[in-house]
Scaffold this motif. Structure first.
Motif, short mmCIF file in Angstrom:
data_model
loop_
_atom_site.label_atom_id
_atom_site.label_comp_id
_atom_site.label_asym_id
_atom_site.label_seq_id
_atom_site.Cartn_x
_atom_site.Cartn_y
_atom_site.Cartn_z
N PRO A 16 0.80 -1.23 0.00
CA PRO A 16 0.00 0.00 0.00
C PRO A 16 0.83 1.27 0.00
O PRO A 16 0.41 2.29 -0.55
CB PRO A 16 -0.83 -0.13 1.28
N ASP A 17 2.03 1.25 0.61
CA ASP A 17 2.88 2.44 0.64
C ASP A 17 3.95 2.43 -0.45
O ASP A 17 4.84 3.29 -0.48
CB ASP A 17 3.55 2.59 2.01
N ASP A 18 3.88 1.45 -1.35
CA ASP A 18 4.81 1.31 -2.49
C ASP A 18 6.26 1.07 -2.06
O ASP A 18 7.18 1.20 -2.88
CB ASP A 18 4.76 2.56 -3.40
N ALA A 19 6.48 0.70 -0.78
CA ALA A 19 7.84 0.44 -0.32
C ALA A 19 8.32 -0.95 -0.72
O ALA A 19 9.52 -1.17 -0.90
CB ALA A 19 7.93 0.61 1.19
N TYR A 20 7.38 -1.89 -0.85
CA TYR A 20 7.73 -3.27 -1.15
C TYR A 20 7.00 -3.76 -2.40
O TYR A 20 5.93 -3.26 -2.75
CB TYR A 20 7.39 -4.18 0.02
N LEU A 21 7.60 -4.76 -3.00
CA LEU A 21 7.02 -5.40 -4.18
C LEU A 21 7.14 -6.90 -4.02
O LEU A 21 8.22 -7.42 -3.72
CB LEU A 21 7.74 -4.94 -5.45
N ILE A 22 6.02 -7.61 -4.19
CA ILE A 22 6.04 -9.08 -4.11
C ILE A 22 5.94 -9.64 -5.52
O ILE A 22 5.13 -9.17 -6.33
CB ILE A 22 4.87 -9.60 -3.25
N ALA A 23 6.76 -10.65 -5.78
CA ALA A 23 6.76 -11.31 -7.09
C ALA A 23 6.40 -12.78 -6.92
O ALA A 23 6.93 -13.46 -6.03
CB ALA A 23 8.13 -11.17 -7.75
N LEU B 189 8.03 -17.33 -3.24
CA LEU B 189 7.53 -15.96 -3.35
C LEU B 189 8.65 -15.03 -2.90
O LEU B 189 9.35 -15.31 -1.92
CB LEU B 189 6.28 -15.81 -2.48
N TRP B 190 8.86 -13.91 -3.62
CA TRP B 190 9.92 -12.96 -3.30
C TRP B 190 9.32 -11.61 -2.88
O TRP B 190 8.44 -11.09 -3.56
CB TRP B 190 10.83 -12.73 -4.50
N LEU B 191 9.83 -11.08 -1.78
CA LEU B 191 9.38 -9.76 -1.31
C LEU B 191 10.58 -8.83 -1.32
O LEU B 191 11.56 -9.03 -0.59
CB LEU B 191 8.80 -9.87 0.11
N TRP B 192 10.51 -7.81 -2.19
CA TRP B 192 11.64 -6.90 -2.42
C TRP B 192 11.42 -5.54 -1.76
O TRP B 192 10.31 -5.01 -1.76
CB TRP B 192 11.84 -6.67 -3.92
#
Length: 620
Positions: free
Chosen positions: A351-358, A367-370
């Motif tokens: 929601p805050d655009d700090a993380y991205l899950i692929a 699953l990767w959390l960047w």
């Protein structure tokens, strides 16, 4: 007629020049037929038929000479009378009172009932006893006589507040006790009013009462409220002509298939002389850029919530994050995220655009959390090698997410990948977390979307289709769900009423997973990829596409509309490219004015991105 510095009282002079008569009069005898006015000076009517202002002390209806003198005056229809009254009210609001008098005199209409006029004057002059007496005359003209009590309450409230502002506390207390309280109406409001007696000064009163203070502003606002209780035949609703014009402009914009900008409720930003139309050239139908950094099929693309970044996932196992220049709307490579063992088929921004899950394809159990700011991998999660984590959705709190796949696993986890909850036996195709933070929607292999609650472990059926639901997304308000259905195409469902709203035509959808989206201003538009290599765009209300975008050479897997820039759209394709679509570029001024047959492109944007169809469109 244009008023330049017109006054607000009846002693104002209104200039009506002979040259402004629109050239309709062909003889001197008809010189007074187009709205010339009589000028009042200290109560005396001045007649001067020969000066440049063309003012006359005689009624315009009696000023024509010759054959028209014996003609019978035309009887106006009800709609014609209504229009004249609306014009009169508007002119009165501009301070053109003498023009209004002449208009009413010549037309034989009445702007409002004499009792209403008297009431209006007494309210604006603050003569509350007289205004209260006028209510007795108006009572017989009203459809609901009981409304008199409400009107009287509003009058006495204004009277009470003005006494307080003037420091007349005893008089105000007398109004409160002897006039307002005996009405036995809105006792809660009376208690609030009584508290204003403790205000130390006038400014304190205005702040606590949220009141403009004694004077024209507050009395005009009071009159607007009072008018709502009177029939329009007695007194027109406030600013009725402006209201009708705003409604007309809004309706035209709503019906405009390409309108993609914020609705301006004011009238100053539009022309009332022409109907509203938006050109297709203002819509994101033209290739602005082609992103070619991926070296294999591009399966997914998604703009961040703030619109400043675009993430793309590919069969080449990489995620590329692009920076969006919010002014030029050009994209530049920000960073490449590597290390995935499988291709990247789904992405989700926190929601805050700090993380991205692929997430990966069906055979991917990881699953990767960047961390997007640092480019570091925060979490690599895998519960079991038998899993397939193909979809993910963030909880609105940004601290949890849900993930699952078609092998029957459905998890809720924290940012470190720790398992918080699980739901056994659910074969998940796509996921979405609702804004309440408690319920999750999941499409499954039974051609349905169900709602799941991890709090009380309940589930319920919401959508049932006859064919597999390949993917879905939900509108910002949580009311609508947009589905891509195998062999059927794009369907729009109302989640609250649980009904199918619309089936959109044109797209080619087999059993490939294609991701569509809602977008544009107010999410008025729908876009989807297609197996026929095109991007289709529909207005939400229309089943037929309003645009078919060509340029990709293989299946278009995913589209994403920028949530901040409504004119920016991205599409990802098996041809290994991501296309950025926007409005037509800046055009040569001479050609834009239609002096030449084909418009010349004078932009420095990626010229190679332009297809023959793009250029042909600009020439038509």
């Amino acid at each position: 007629m244009q008023a330049n510095g017109a006054g607000q009282n009846r002693d104002s002079e209104v200039s009506c020049r002979n040259g402004a008569q629109n050239g309709e009069s062909s003889s001197a005898g008809a010189a007074h037929s187009n709205g010339v006015v009589s000028v009042t000076n200290n109560g005396n009517t001045v007649s001067n038929n020969n000066n440049n202002n063309g003012v006359s002390g005689q009624p315009a209806a009696n000023s024509s000479n010759g054959s028209s003198e014996g003609k019978k005056k035309k009887r106006l229809s009800q709609s014609e009378e209504d229009v004249i009254r609306l014009i009169g009210q508007h002119l009165h609001g501009l301070g053109l009172n003498q023009t209004v008098d002449l208009l009413m005199q010549e037309s034989g209409c009445r702007l409002e009932h004499p009792s209403a006029t008297k009431f209006r004057n007494h309210v604006m002059e603050g003569e509350w006893d007289k205004a209260e007496s006028d209510l007795n005359e108006l009572k017989a003209l009203m459809h609901s006589p009981s409304a008199i009590v409400r009107m009287k309450f509003l009058l006495l409230q204004q009277k009470y507040l003005e006494y307080l502002e003037d420091g007349k506390v005893l008089e105000a207390l007398q109004v409160l006790r002897a006039e307002l309280t005996p009405l036995k109406f809105n006792t809660e409001r009376i208690h609030i009013l009584s508290g204003y007696l403790m205000c130390s000064h006038a400014e304190d009163l205005r702040v606590k009462a949220e009141w403009e203070g004694k004077g024209t502003a507050s009395r005009t606002k009071l009159l607007d409220k009072l008018q709502t209780y009177l029939p329009p035949s007695v007194m027109l609703p406030p600013r009725r002509l402006q209201t009708l014009l705003k409604q007309a402009v809004e309706l035209q914009r709503e019906r405009c298939l390409y309108h993609n900008t914020k609705l301006d409720s004011g009238l100053d930003s539009v022309s009332l002389l022409l109907d509203h139309t938006c050109s297709r050239k203002q819509f994101p139908c033209y290739t602005q850029q082609i992103l070619t950094e991926h070296c294999n099929e591009v399966w997914f693309c998604k703009f961040s919530h703030n619109g400043t970044k675009l993430a793309t996932g590919s069969k080449d196992t990489t995620v590329i994050v692009w920076h969006v220049d919010m002014e030029t709307q050009q994209l530049k490579l920000m960073r490449t995220l590597e290390g995935h063992a499988y291709g990247v088929s789904y992405l989700a921004w926190s929601p805050d655009d700090a993380y991205l899950i692929a997430c990966g394809p069906d055979d991917c159990s990881e699953l990767w959390l960047w961390n997007i700011q640092t480019g570091e991998l925060r979490t690599k999660m895998s519960q079991s090698h038998e899993d397939s984590l193909t979809s993910v959705a963030w909880n609105p709190d940004g601290k949890r997410f849900v993930t699952g796949g078609q092998r029957g696993q459905f998890y809720q986890c924290d940012l470190d990948g720790n398992l918080l909850d699980s739901w056994e036996g659910v074969r998940v195709q796509c996921l979405w977390c609702l804004s309440d933070g408690r319920n999750v929607l999941a499409s499954d292999t039974h051609q349905r979307i169900r709602g799941y609650s991890f709090e009380d472990l309940t589930d319920r059926n919401i959508v049932q289709e006859d064919h597999p639901i390949m993917s879905f997304t939900v509108s910002k308000n949580g009311r609508l769900a947009l589905l891509n259905v195998a062999t059927q195409g794009v369907h729009l469902w109302d989640l609250q009423d649980r009904v199918l709203v619309r089936k959109y035509q044109g797209v080619t959808q087999g059993f490939y997973t294609i991701h569509s989206c809602l977008g544009g201003h107010n999410e008025d538009f729908i876009a989807s990829g297609s197996e026929d290599h095109k991007v289709y765009i529909w207005h939400r209300r229309s089943e037929l596409p309003i645009a078919e975008l060509t340029g990709h050479t293989r299946t278009v897997n995913c589209v994403s509309w920028n949530p901040v820039l409504p004119g920016l759209l991205a599409s990802a394709s098996d041809d290994g490219t991501v296309r950025i679509w926007g409005p037509a570029p800046f055009l040569d001024v001479q050609n834009a004015e239609g002096l030449n047959g084909c418009t010349t492109v004078t932009t420095e944007k990626n010229a190679a991105a332009w297809t023959a169809d793009d250029l042909l469109e600009l020439c038509t």
